[in-house]
Design a protein around this motif. Structure first.
Motif, PDB file in Angstrom:
ATOM      1  N   GLY A  76       2.325  10.571  11.707  1.00  0.00           N
ATOM      2  CA  GLY A  76       1.762  10.630  10.355  1.00  0.00           C
ATOM      3  C   GLY A  76       0.519  11.501  10.322  1.00  0.00           C
ATOM      4  O   GLY A  76       0.390  12.399   9.485  1.00  0.00           O
ATOM      5  N   ARG A  77      -0.373  11.250  11.277  1.00  0.00           N
ATOM      6  CA  ARG A  77      -1.614  12.052  11.315  1.00  0.00           C
ATOM      7  C   ARG A  77      -1.311  13.517  11.589  1.00  0.00           C
ATOM      8  O   ARG A  77      -1.871  14.414  10.957  1.00  0.00           O
ATOM      9  CB  ARG A  77      -2.539  11.512  12.408  1.00  0.00           C
ATOM     10  N   ILE A  79       1.426  15.220  11.113  1.00  0.00           N
ATOM     11  CA  ILE A  79       2.113  15.902  10.006  1.00  0.00           C
ATOM     12  C   ILE A  79       1.147  16.155   8.853  1.00  0.00           C
ATOM     13  O   ILE A  79       1.154  17.219   8.239  1.00  0.00           O
ATOM     14  CB  ILE A  79       3.370  15.103   9.587  1.00  0.00           C
ATOM     15  N   LEU A  80       0.258  15.176   8.615  1.00  0.00           N
ATOM     16  CA  LEU A  80      -0.744  15.372   7.552  1.00  0.00           C
ATOM     17  C   LEU A  80      -1.610  16.599   7.876  1.00  0.00           C
ATOM     18  O   LEU A  80      -1.844  17.462   7.031  1.00  0.00           O
ATOM     19  CB  LEU A  80      -1.614  14.121   7.414  1.00  0.00           C
ATOM     20  N   LEU A  81      -2.056  16.680   9.122  1.00  0.00           N
ATOM     21  CA  LEU A  81      -2.885  17.828   9.511  1.00  0.00           C
ATOM     22  C   LEU A  81      -2.094  19.135   9.428  1.00  0.00           C
ATOM     23  O   LEU A  81      -2.614  20.159   8.983  1.00  0.00           O
ATOM     24  CB  LEU A  81      -3.435  17.643  10.928  1.00  0.00           C
ATOM     25  N   VAL A  83       0.358  19.830   7.410  1.00  0.00           N
ATOM     26  CA  VAL A  83       0.583  20.220   6.015  1.00  0.00           C
ATOM     27  C   VAL A  83      -0.720  20.692   5.358  1.00  0.00           C
ATOM     28  O   VAL A  83      -0.755  21.730   4.691  1.00  0.00           O
ATOM     29  CB  VAL A  83       1.209  19.047   5.217  1.00  0.00           C
ATOM     30  N   VAL A  84      -1.816  19.936   5.591  1.00  0.00           N
ATOM     31  CA  VAL A  84      -3.089  20.311   4.954  1.00  0.00           C
ATOM     32  C   VAL A  84      -3.550  21.680   5.467  1.00  0.00           C
ATOM     33  O   VAL A  84      -3.897  22.571   4.684  1.00  0.00           O
ATOM     34  CB  VAL A  84      -4.171  19.234   5.211  1.00  0.00           C
ATOM     35  N   GLN A  87      -1.391  24.432   4.003  1.00  0.00           N
ATOM     36  CA  GLN A  87      -1.730  24.753   2.619  1.00  0.00           C
ATOM     37  C   GLN A  87      -3.001  25.604   2.543  1.00  0.00           C
ATOM     38  O   GLN A  87      -3.042  26.608   1.832  1.00  0.00           O
ATOM     39  CB  GLN A  87      -1.952  23.457   1.827  1.00  0.00           C
ATOM     40  N   ASN A 301       4.459  23.674  12.834  1.00  0.00           N
ATOM     41  CA  ASN A 301       3.060  23.946  12.499  1.00  0.00           C
ATOM     42  C   ASN A 301       2.753  25.427  12.704  1.00  0.00           C
ATOM     43  O   ASN A 301       2.525  25.855  13.832  1.00  0.00           O
ATOM     44  CB  ASN A 301       2.143  23.090  13.378  1.00  0.00           C
TER      45      ASN A 301
END
Ligand code: ASP
Length: 415
Positions: A76-77, A79-81, A83-84, A87, A301
């Protein structure tokens, strides 16, 4: 003869083809258009790869997570990093591209005299249409239409389904793992066409456009390097300093090997073993976290690629005179992030993903041909950015979950 040809590294053949194509075009003039079909053949071959590449590499990437619960803490962490930062990177690319257009670094269609090419119809969709369109009517239809967004959704679901099926999912997982490897080989075959495609297209470009086009390409290369360096030196440094709370200099010292290998191979996948070794040995990241985050990161990534896709879309829009609305900027930001996720970690993958972004906003695919000759030199920097990002995310997640040996990182003098 054939042996001697293949003995030369592909990128050197591409650079030679680029130079020869330019020279031929300058001498031959607009007549050089007669060999453009060779370049079109190359572009068609690239487009052919988009669907199977995304399908296999994404499903196998998700399934590689191994256990659904892992998606929680570490996944979760990470993937969040991913994606952020992805972007932020695309918007950086869009900002650099917009700046270049406003400063006149990318010439307009009129100034360049870009020849007429078919401009694909942009997707005129409302937000509700967009939400509906990410759910495939039929996976087969989606593939036939090369509708990448629903394809990505379907691939993600399939990957999660494989994970949920546990043992029963293993045979299918194996099929996708092997499919992903096979698609990388198929990509290698198509990449062998690059020197011919680049030669023909550069002859066409320089024959019809002249020196101005080459100036525009130098700016593109320069901006690609600027964007990548900003991502590495500002964004990753901030991540290591403020999120991981670790010394930035030690981090970069620890990944020197990965930087060197990624720059010279232009492949996140080829660099993977080196990145892993750097993360574990020099940065003190626990093996399980490093293996999971870095192998997933090598596929999904790609901040350098995301930034480049944003930048290159604006470049193509400018030289082919396509107006982009704010709505389309948002579409680019989503598609470039997804394109970077879907791109395999192999040389030239970013070039292939351009077809996805360009098609959605009506930028002619000829832009791919235009930039293909200088892609390798930009790819090297993109890949270094992608690989450093994998190491930065692994280190940050490990630091958050307590899976890092700080002493080892700081005392790693022997790198
Ligand atoms: N070559 C890059 C990588 O392996 C992908 C790209 O072409 O942008 O990370």
């Amino acid at each position: 003869m054939l042996k001697a040809w293949f003995a030369i590294p592909l990128w050197q053949r591409v650079v030679a083809a680029l130079l020869l194509g330019v020279v031929l075009g300058l001498f031959w003039g607009p007549e050089a258009e007669s060999i453009k079909w060779i370049g079109d053949f190359f572009i068609k071959a690239i487009k052919m790869l988009v669907v199977p590449l995304i399908f296999f590499s994404l499903v196998s990437g998700v399934a590689a997570i191994g256990d659904l619960r892992k998606l929680g803490a570490v996944g979760g962490r990470a993937i969040l990093l991913f994606v952020v930062t992805g972007q932020i990177s695309v918007w950086l690319g869009l900002a650099l591209g917009t700046g270049a257009v406003n400063l006149g670094l990318f010439p307009s269609r009129e100034a360049l005299g870009t020849p007429e090419v078919a401009t694909p119809e942009p997707n005129e969709t409302t937000p509700v249409d967009m939400i509906l369109s990410i759910v495939p009517d039929s996976p087969v239809q989606v593939m036939a239409d090369v509708a990448v967004l629903p394809l990505i959704v379907f691939s993600l679901l399939l990957g999660i389904g494989i994970l949920m099926a546990k043992e029963d999912g293993l045979p299918v997982q194996k099929v996708f793992d092997s499919g992903a490897i096979i698609m990388q080989k198929v990509t290698m075959i198509v990449m062998e066409l690059t020197p011919f495609g680049v030669f023909a297209l550069m002859a066409w470009v320089s024959g019809t456009l002249g020196v101005d086009a080459l100036k525009a390409l130098s700016w593109l290369v320069l901006l690609n390097y600027t964007g990548c360096l900003l991502i590495i030196l500002v964004m990753y440094s901030a991540m290591i300093k403020f999120l991981a709370k670790l010394p930035v200099v030690d981090f970069f010292r620890g990944i020197v090997d990965a930087i060197a290998v990624s720059y010279s191979t232009a492949s996140s996948n080829a660099t993977l073993p080196v990145t892993l070794r750097c993360a574990e040995r020099n940065l003190g990241v626990r093996n399980s976290v490093a293996a999971f985050v870095i192998s997933l990161g090598a596929t999904i990534n790609m901040n350098g690629t995301a930034m480049y896709l944003g930048l290159a879309t604006l470049f193509g829009a400018q030289i082919f005179g396509v107006d982009l609305s704010w709505g389309q900027y948002f579409l680019i930001s989503i598609l470039a992030t997804l394109g970077a996720i879907g791109a395999a970690g192999i040389p030239g993958a970013g070039l292939i993903m351009m077809a996805l972004v360009f098609g959605a906003v009506g930028v002619p695919l000829e832009t791919i041909a235009f930039v293909a000759g200088v892609d390798r030199i930009m790819d090297m920097m993109r890949t270094t950015t992608n690989v450093s990002g994998d190491a930065a995310v692994a280190t940050t997640v490990a630091s958050m979950t307590g899976d890092i040996d700080r002493e080892e990182m700081i005392s790693a003098d022997d790198v």
